[in-house]
Enzyme design. Structure first.
Site, PDB file in Angstrom:
ATOM      1  CG  ASP A  41      15.546  -9.406  24.204  1.00 31.91           C
ATOM      2  OD1 ASP A  41      14.833  -8.489  24.686  1.00 31.91           O
ATOM      3  OD2 ASP A  41      15.244 -10.611  24.277  1.00 31.91           O
ATOM      4  CD  GLU A  75      11.608 -10.959  24.846  1.00 31.86           C
ATOM      5  OE1 GLU A  75      11.157 -10.827  26.009  1.00 31.86           O
ATOM      6  OE2 GLU A  75      12.011 -12.038  24.391  1.00 31.86           O
ATOM      7  CG  ASP A  91      -4.741   7.656  -6.430  1.00 29.02           C
ATOM      8  OD1 ASP A  91      -5.914   7.660  -6.035  1.00 29.02           O
ATOM      9  OD2 ASP A  91      -3.772   7.486  -5.659  1.00 29.02           O
ATOM     10  CE  LYS A 127      -0.246   7.473  -8.348  1.00 29.31           C
ATOM     11  NZ  LYS A 127      -1.371   8.086  -7.674  1.00 29.31           N
ATOM     12  NE  ARG A 174       1.802   4.092  -8.363  1.00 31.61           N
ATOM     13  CZ  ARG A 174       2.453   4.959  -7.606  1.00 31.61           C
ATOM     14  NH1 ARG A 174       3.767   5.077  -7.739  1.00 31.61           N
ATOM     15  NH2 ARG A 174       1.821   5.700  -6.722  1.00 31.61           N
ATOM     16  CG  ASP A 180      -3.884  10.346  -1.372  1.00 29.74           C
ATOM     17  OD1 ASP A 180      -4.818   9.555  -1.116  1.00 29.74           O
ATOM     18  OD2 ASP A 180      -2.908  10.032  -2.075  1.00 29.74           O
ATOM     19  CB  THR A 206       8.820   8.659  -0.492  1.00 32.73           C
ATOM     20  OG1 THR A 206       8.055   8.313  -1.664  1.00 32.73           O
ATOM     21  CG2 THR A 206       9.178   7.395   0.267  1.00 32.73           C
ATOM     22  CB  ALA A 207       6.578  13.686  -0.524  1.00 26.34           C
ATOM     23  N   GLY A 208       7.090  11.586  -3.363  1.00 32.94           N
ATOM     24  CA  GLY A 208       7.513  11.684  -4.764  1.00 32.94           C
ATOM     25  C   GLY A 208       6.350  11.918  -5.707  1.00 32.94           C
TER      26      GLY A 208
END
Length: 339
Positions: A46, A48, A181, A204, A206, A230, A235-237
């Site tokens: 299950d 665990e 950033d 940046k 958003r 960084d 997701t590297a976008g």
């Protein structure tokens, strides 16, 4: 305080490759075999998690090597259950070596009725019996204050500085360190000081989480070899868009140095097709086959610094000494041979 016994390592399933590499490095330092404690970390049908330690650990100085990367919940539960098993087996001291500390992005309430999950994880670790934490490049350094136990936060910037000095030794005057950033300026500035390079910032805006509406480069990157720095890449976008924007602003090349390669979803494909010449990550998170096969992704090892940090913790000597290149250089000798 140093114990009379040798340090003992135990690992979950999150990054066995790193755990074995740390054990090998410690064996070199100690002049004797340092292996992983014989244990099994399994799952019932299950889901665990069950842990059984096959060796006597009574009074031992135990170090659990387990990043809480994807799948974060499973790996976190493994860490907690291993700690509980060691505590109930009368281990002398339990240190959690968490190369990548998951849930670190949830370090404050950004909106009403949201959790501070990083604090919750800190509480669970202490309750499970962890007495000390060793990690690398926390997403938010204030997380150290969430613990009422000692936390040693190692930095990847000295390792990156060695790598940069080796791979860009004939182009050091062309380099420009870039923070993706405003929040990462302190991290980027630290690396820029180490390699004596100027600093630029990509500001940046958003519209909503995960989507960047506008980017502005603060600083002149024309004809520069830009190094984006960084702590993690998911997701590297944003990273790929920042690289494109830097090239549009006249940068000669763009490379990225990211500590934790989360690289989920479409990340590897985006990086492979991006304008970035290279992405350098560490092995705090075990690389997937796709990451290993990507031509423009390179992995630098953290086993040397973690092995020495574990030995320093066991010895009761300074861990912060590893932030000095004069100390770190010999540890990485052979990997980055200087001319």
């Amino acid at each position: 305080m140093r114990t009379n016994n040798e340090p003992k390592l135990i690992a979950g399933n999150a990054n066995k490759s790193l755990a074995k590499a740390v054990a090998r490095r410690m064996s070199m330092h100690r002049g004797m075999n340092v292996g992983l404690v014989d244990a099994r970390v399994e799952r019932f049908n299950d889901g665990e998690i069950f842990v059984e330690v096959f060796e006597n650990v009574r009074g031992e100085d135990m170090f659990i090597i387990q990043p809480t990367s994807n799948p974060a919940n499973d790996n976190l539960m493994e860490l907690l259950i291993i700690a509980d098993a060691l505590r109930r087996s009368s281990a002398g001291r339990i240190t959690a070596v968490i190369p990548y500390f998951g849930y670190a992005r949830q370090d404050r309430r950004t909106k009403a009725r949201t959790p501070i999950t990083a604090k919750l994880v800190a509480n669970m670790l202490v309750e499970a019996g962890v007495e000390r934490v060793l990690t690398m490049d926390l997403h938010a350094t204030q997380i150290q204050g969430f613990f009422d136990i000692p936390v040693d936060n190692l930095y990847a910037s000295p390792i990156f500085a060695l790598d940069i000095a080796h791979h860009f030794k004939d182009r050091m005057d062309e380099l420009m360190v870039v923070s993706p950033d405003v929040g990462g300026v302190a991290r980027a500035r630290e690396l820029a000081k180490r390699i004596d390079s100027p600093l630029s910032i990509v500001d940046k805006r958003r519209e909503k989480p995960g989507e960047v509406a506008e980017m502005t480069v603060i600083g002149d990157v024309k004809d520069k070899v830009c190094l984006i720095v960084d702590d993690l890449c998911d997701t590297a976008g944003t990273l790929c868009k920042a690289a494109e924007h830097l090239m549009e602003q006249g940068a000669k090349e763009v490379h990225s140095y990211i500590t934790h390669g989360v690289l989920s979803g479409p990340a590897v494909g985006r990086i492979s097709n991006s304008v970035m010449k290279s992405l350098v990550i560490t092995d705090t998170i075990e690389a997937t086959p796709a990451v290993k096969q990507a031509e423009n992704i390179r992995i630098v090892p953290t086993a040397p610094i973690f092995a020495q940090a574990i030995l320093n913790t066991w010895n009761g000597t300074s861990v912060s000494s590893l932030f000095d290149l004069q100390t770190l250089g010999p540890i990485y000798e052979g990997l980055y041979t200087q001319d």
